[in-house]
Motif scaffolding. Sequence first.
Motif, short mmCIF file in Angstrom:
data_model
loop_
_atom_site.label_atom_id
_atom_site.label_comp_id
_atom_site.label_asym_id
_atom_site.label_seq_id
_atom_site.Cartn_x
_atom_site.Cartn_y
_atom_site.Cartn_z
N ALA A 122 -18.88 9.79 27.16
CA ALA A 122 -19.39 8.81 28.13
C ALA A 122 -20.58 8.06 27.55
N ASP A 123 -21.47 8.78 26.91
CA ASP A 123 -22.64 8.17 26.27
C ASP A 123 -23.27 9.23 25.39
N PRO A 124 -23.10 9.12 24.07
CA PRO A 124 -23.57 10.17 23.17
C PRO A 124 -25.06 10.49 23.27
N PHE A 125 -25.87 9.53 23.76
CA PHE A 125 -27.31 9.75 23.77
C PHE A 125 -27.94 9.90 25.16
N ALA A 126 -27.39 9.28 26.17
CA ALA A 126 -28.09 9.22 27.45
C ALA A 126 -27.76 10.34 28.41
N VAL A 127 -26.55 10.79 28.42
CA VAL A 127 -26.10 11.74 29.42
C VAL A 127 -26.51 13.16 29.02
N PRO A 128 -27.03 13.95 29.96
CA PRO A 128 -27.28 15.36 29.62
C PRO A 128 -25.96 16.04 29.27
N LEU A 129 -25.99 16.88 28.27
CA LEU A 129 -24.80 17.62 27.87
C LEU A 129 -24.92 19.04 28.41
N ARG A 130 -23.99 19.42 29.24
CA ARG A 130 -24.01 20.73 29.86
C ARG A 130 -23.41 21.78 28.93
N ASP A 131 -24.03 22.94 28.90
CA ASP A 131 -23.54 24.08 28.15
C ASP A 131 -22.54 24.82 29.05
N ARG A 132 -21.27 24.71 28.73
CA ARG A 132 -20.25 25.31 29.59
C ARG A 132 -20.28 26.83 29.57
#
Length: 181
Positions: A103-113
């Motif tokens: 979706a956006d490599p830099f802006a969106v928080p990436l959740r640890d599944r």
Amino acid sequence: MREPPHRLLSLLETFDAGATAHRAGRSLAAHLVATWRVLEGWGAPPHVAAAGLIHSIYGTEAFDVASAGHDTGSRARVRRAAGDAAEALAYAFCALERRALLADPFAVPLRDRFSGGDLDLTRRQRAALAEILLANEIDLAFARKAGDLAKVAAKAAAVFVALKPALPRRVLAAVRPLGLR
């Protein structure tokens, strides 16, 4: 061309990656080595290429077959073989929800599944994850499309477009022959 680091090949052998079935009729080990070769061909830093070689060691959202547990002891074992930076990238690659990175490599928080928290990643780490993800997709496309460049480009195009803002110039130059721009 260089060969993958022996210590990482031995680690994959320990986890039976050669006996684990993967897509396109290959073993997981064959896919991991092919992804490493793509990254090497692009001139990826050694820790990024190493992370590519073990990019699914803890299982990913798309290939949820873990070779190693993501517990502290297992991660320490992988870290000893791969190094801190490569293991951290491999863990993040396995733990992330891909749609957020796409979706956006830099802006969106990436959740640890695995933990349910957020992955605390630098811009450089996010760019490395984007590079590994594109290398993974290109290898899968080559395997599925029997090396037909037009079909490979068509298969990888959406991922490339989504990740393009995060990709280093050397990668952009390397994928140009595939028609990815």
